[in-house]
Structures are given as C-alpha cells and as structure tokens.
Design an enzyme around this catalytic site. Sequence first.
Site, PDB file in Angstrom:
ATOM      1  N   TYR A 162      -8.745   2.862  15.761  1.00  0.00           N
ATOM      2  CA  TYR A 162      -7.674   2.999  14.778  1.00  0.00           C
ATOM      3  C   TYR A 162      -7.126   1.613  14.470  1.00  0.00           C
ATOM      4  O   TYR A 162      -6.867   0.822  15.387  1.00  0.00           O
ATOM      5  CB  TYR A 162      -6.583   3.918  15.321  1.00  0.00           C
ATOM      6  CG  TYR A 162      -5.399   4.073  14.387  1.00  0.00           C
ATOM      7  CD1 TYR A 162      -5.590   4.459  13.059  1.00  0.00           C
ATOM      8  CD2 TYR A 162      -4.099   3.850  14.832  1.00  0.00           C
ATOM      9  CE1 TYR A 162      -4.517   4.602  12.202  1.00  0.00           C
ATOM     10  CE2 TYR A 162      -3.023   4.001  13.983  1.00  0.00           C
ATOM     11  CZ  TYR A 162      -3.235   4.374  12.668  1.00  0.00           C
ATOM     12  OH  TYR A 162      -2.164   4.509  11.814  1.00  0.00           O
TER      13      TYR A 162
ATOM     14  N   HIS B 177       7.822   1.416  11.225  1.00  0.00           N
ATOM     15  CA  HIS B 177       8.614   2.402  10.502  1.00  0.00           C
ATOM     16  C   HIS B 177       9.243   3.414  11.454  1.00  0.00           C
ATOM     17  O   HIS B 177       8.802   3.582  12.589  1.00  0.00           O
ATOM     18  CB  HIS B 177       7.750   3.123   9.457  1.00  0.00           C
ATOM     19  CG  HIS B 177       6.588   3.882  10.014  1.00  0.00           C
ATOM     20  ND1 HIS B 177       5.463   3.269  10.507  1.00  0.00           N
ATOM     21  CD2 HIS B 177       6.361   5.226  10.145  1.00  0.00           C
ATOM     22  CE1 HIS B 177       4.598   4.179  10.906  1.00  0.00           C
ATOM     23  NE2 HIS B 177       5.121   5.379  10.709  1.00  0.00           N
TER      24      HIS B 177
ATOM     25  N   HIS C 129       4.687  10.483  18.002  1.00  0.00           N
ATOM     26  CA  HIS C 129       5.858   9.718  17.588  1.00  0.00           C
ATOM     27  C   HIS C 129       6.802  10.706  16.914  1.00  0.00           C
ATOM     28  O   HIS C 129       6.602  11.067  15.750  1.00  0.00           O
ATOM     29  CB  HIS C 129       5.480   8.592  16.629  1.00  0.00           C
ATOM     30  CG  HIS C 129       4.450   7.655  17.204  1.00  0.00           C
ATOM     31  ND1 HIS C 129       3.400   7.165  16.455  1.00  0.00           N
ATOM     32  CD2 HIS C 129       4.314   7.136  18.445  1.00  0.00           C
ATOM     33  CE1 HIS C 129       2.665   6.361  17.209  1.00  0.00           C
ATOM     34  NE2 HIS C 129       3.195   6.337  18.423  1.00  0.00           N
TER      35      HIS C 129
ATOM     36  N   HIS D 151       0.852  -1.186   0.000  1.00  0.00           N
ATOM     37  CA  HIS D 151       0.000   0.000   0.000  1.00  0.00           C
ATOM     38  C   HIS D 151       0.886   1.233   0.000  1.00  0.00           C
ATOM     39  O   HIS D 151       2.024   1.210   0.486  1.00  0.00           O
ATOM     40  CB  HIS D 151      -0.984   0.009   1.166  1.00  0.00           C
ATOM     41  CG  HIS D 151      -0.383  -0.105   2.530  1.00  0.00           C
ATOM     42  ND1 HIS D 151       0.136   0.960   3.215  1.00  0.00           N
ATOM     43  CD2 HIS D 151      -0.237  -1.174   3.348  1.00  0.00           C
ATOM     44  CE1 HIS D 151       0.574   0.559   4.403  1.00  0.00           C
ATOM     45  NE2 HIS D 151       0.361  -0.737   4.500  1.00  0.00           N
TER      46      HIS D 151
ATOM     47  N   GLU E 246       5.033  12.859  14.079  1.00  0.00           N
ATOM     48  CA  GLU E 246       3.623  12.569  13.889  1.00  0.00           C
ATOM     49  C   GLU E 246       2.836  12.772  15.186  1.00  0.00           C
ATOM     50  O   GLU E 246       3.073  12.079  16.171  1.00  0.00           O
ATOM     51  CB  GLU E 246       3.434  11.130  13.418  1.00  0.00           C
ATOM     52  CG  GLU E 246       4.206  10.785  12.150  1.00  0.00           C
ATOM     53  CD  GLU E 246       4.157   9.310  11.819  1.00  0.00           C
ATOM     54  OE1 GLU E 246       3.434   8.569  12.524  1.00  0.00           O
ATOM     55  OE2 GLU E 246       4.836   8.890  10.871  1.00  0.00           O
TER      56      GLU E 246
ATOM     57  N   HIS F 192       7.859   2.890  15.503  1.00  0.00           N
ATOM     58  CA  HIS F 192       6.476   2.658  15.880  1.00  0.00           C
ATOM     59  C   HIS F 192       5.770   1.872  14.787  1.00  0.00           C
ATOM     60  O   HIS F 192       6.341   1.583  13.744  1.00  0.00           O
ATOM     61  CB  HIS F 192       5.744   3.967  16.202  1.00  0.00           C
ATOM     62  CG  HIS F 192       5.753   4.966  15.086  1.00  0.00           C
ATOM     63  ND1 HIS F 192       6.872   5.674  14.695  1.00  0.00           N
ATOM     64  CD2 HIS F 192       4.763   5.392  14.268  1.00  0.00           C
ATOM     65  CE1 HIS F 192       6.583   6.491  13.701  1.00  0.00           C
ATOM     66  NE2 HIS F 192       5.309   6.324  13.414  1.00  0.00           N
TER      67      HIS F 192
END
Length: 428
Positions: free
Chosen positions: A345, A330, A360, A287, A336, A366
């Site tokens: 979520y 990642h 983050h 994705h 973020e 994370h």
Amino acid sequence: MANQLPYLTGFGGHFETEAVAGALPKGRNSPQRPAFGLYAEQVSGSAFTAPRHENRRSWLYRMRPTADHRPFTPYQGASLFAPGTSDAPLAPNRLRWDPPASLADDADFIDGLVTMMANRDPASLEGVAIHLYRATRSMTDRLFVNADGELLLIPQSGTLHLFTEMGRMEVAPGWIALIPRGIRFRVDIEGEARGYVAENHGAMFRLPDLGPIGSNGLANPRDFQSPVAAFENVDRPCEVIQKYLGSLWTTTLDHSPLDVVAWHGNLAPFRYELARFNTIGTVSFDHPDPSIFTVLTSPSDTPGRANADFVIFPPRWMVGEDTFRPPWFHRNVMSEAMGLIHGDYDAKAEGFRPGGLSLHNLMSGHGPDVDSWRKASEAELRPVKIEGTMAFMVESCWPYRPTAFALQHAQSDYDLAWADFPKAQLPQ
C-alpha cells in the site's frame, strides 16, 4: 481465472434463467400449477412498496419450499464468528493486524470465519461488520444463510467455488462476490483459502451515482456477472446454518435446498473483477477525495453519508503536479476499515501485509508513515504508475467496535508508524 461457468451480465438487471427447459413460466409470476410440480417462491430484498428503481425481488421455482424445515437450535461451532463486540470503553487508538496465524487448521468457510469488528446491532438494519476467513476444506452436506445482511466476499488467496440457490460462481483473488441477504449458499475450495467478508446490515449495496464524472467511469454495470440457474437433486441430510440477530443457528433438512430449477428477477448474487474498475484521477494538481474509488455504496438515511462504502485502491497512473501523491494526513468523520489483497500500500512502508487489516475510527489522525512521507516529499513529480497492488476500504459513518479477539491480536506498536516526524522549522 478460467471462466468455465456461464454468467448473466449487468448490475441490478431483470434476469430470467432456467436449468430445465420449460421450468420458467411465461407471463405469470406464480401460476397455480408450476411446471413439473415445482413450487413458486418469491424472495424480497426490499420492502414491497419500495420505489420501483430500488425494488429488488426474484421469483424462484424450486423442488421443495424453504418453509419445510424443523426448528433451529443454537449452533455450537464457529466460536469466533459473530461473538459480539467488546462492551469495555474503546480507546480512540488506531489499530492494525497482521494476517491472523491462530485460525483453525481444519475448518470450512463457516467455522473458519473470525469477526474482527462491527458497528451496529443487525436488528437496526444499519451498519456493517468485518470478518476474516481461513478455510482448509469444503463445506460438505451443509450450507449457510445470513438473515442479518448481505455478504461481500473478498478473497485474498485461494479460489472460492460458490454454489448458491440461484447458481454457481467462481471467485478468485482479484474478484469480489456478493450474496444477498437470505440467499443460501455453499463454499467449496481446493487447498486453502483466505480473505475478507464485509457483512452489510443496511441498505443493499448499489453502484454510486457518477455526478460530474458523467455517464462512464468507476465500476461499469456490464462487468457484473450473476449465475445462471443450476440445482442439486440430492436426498440426504443437509445442515443449514443461519445467522439471525447476531447469533448462529442450525437445523437439518432431509435434502439439499439448493434445488432452484429456474428463477427470474433483479435480486441475485453477483461477482465482479476489480481489474475492470475504471479509475478516475487528476491530470493537473492535487488529487480528489478517495470517494472516486468507490465500487459499491450502501446509503444511510442522511443524504451523502454512507452506511458503508466499498472502496478500492487499484493500479493507476499518478500524474498530478505540485502535489503530495499518497493519501494526505487527515481526520475523517467516517470510520475506515482497510485490507490488502496483494502487493504494498503506497501510504505505508511496512507493517501492512496482504491478508492484514487496519482500523482508523472517526476523527483519528492518520496518513502516511515517516518513510512514506519522506519518500513522497522528496520524489520527482513525473508520471509514475502504481502497479502490483490492490488494497480496499470498507468505510462507514458508524464507528467500528473491535471484538475481544481483535483487541487481543492487534499490533502493539502501530502508533509508532507516526513517530519521529521532524518538527517544522519556522523562520527566525
């Protein structure tokens, strides 16, 4: 939400609107004698010499000039709003917060604001700050103006009734609203309202370029709505609270300054319904990066590196084959800050609640927690629709520094979300 108010449609378009017929001059921006004795005033959101496609300004025709005010003095309320961030060394830890339970029980929108994190001095004209709000009553005979940046309002519960210098807007959960730098406004509510505010000190939010996506997709300009002219003709004391260079100041006028009878230009408040976002995704494998979910972007001086991106994770179909569908593990040079408007979520099984917040910072590892990783790893990869959720992220190239309040109220066990992952077993 019932759409009872009229709106002008389009993003960044040149609008003209008048609440009284004949108040808007034709063919002249600032005539010698505006109709009805109104005062012509230009408000500029960009430098006069900004390129035409980036130049934002509007002409306002008002009952009194905004220059008519007494000196500002320090504002003693809203002690948790814009207090400055902690000067202590900041550990590179991931942080998460429950919806704060300790906010004032009797506060309007301004006194109910709490600053959670920021990443630049507003005087640098860069960076972004993240605030939460809880309001239990309307603003009465007072209003707010922010000279430090534009405000992106993200309701989580309760509808905001905004009365700006340029007209009225209703903003319910599932919508966002943007108030440009320097535009005065009041917030009325019914009951209680909670939500988030992203305060952008840098370049004004705009629609991202679409690149290979082509001419359609993401947020469409036609879905943005700006208010038509509306005004108050009120002659009684009105407090003006202003945020300036990181501090709050107050002065009192003998009238309401929401007295703009007509205006024209391309600098205006707007609202947008997040459900209208046209989500783009893969139909083969893997994705794309989360940048495909960008609603608005504030560029920095470095091409391709955003001062701030407003990104959403809306309901959408997941159909890619041979892929791990939640966000992968990642580390990122961008920082973020993430909030949840409603639902769950998909990368966190528990602990991230609507009205909560997570952070983050750059290069902190994370991704999904153990339960979410295991569920996604074992899932049958058939088409599935993620429904009943709306999360968002305010991503910035500058690392965020939490406030003292935020550090004191962070979840103590957030790091345990990534505990107990099984070790990979290599062949003997």
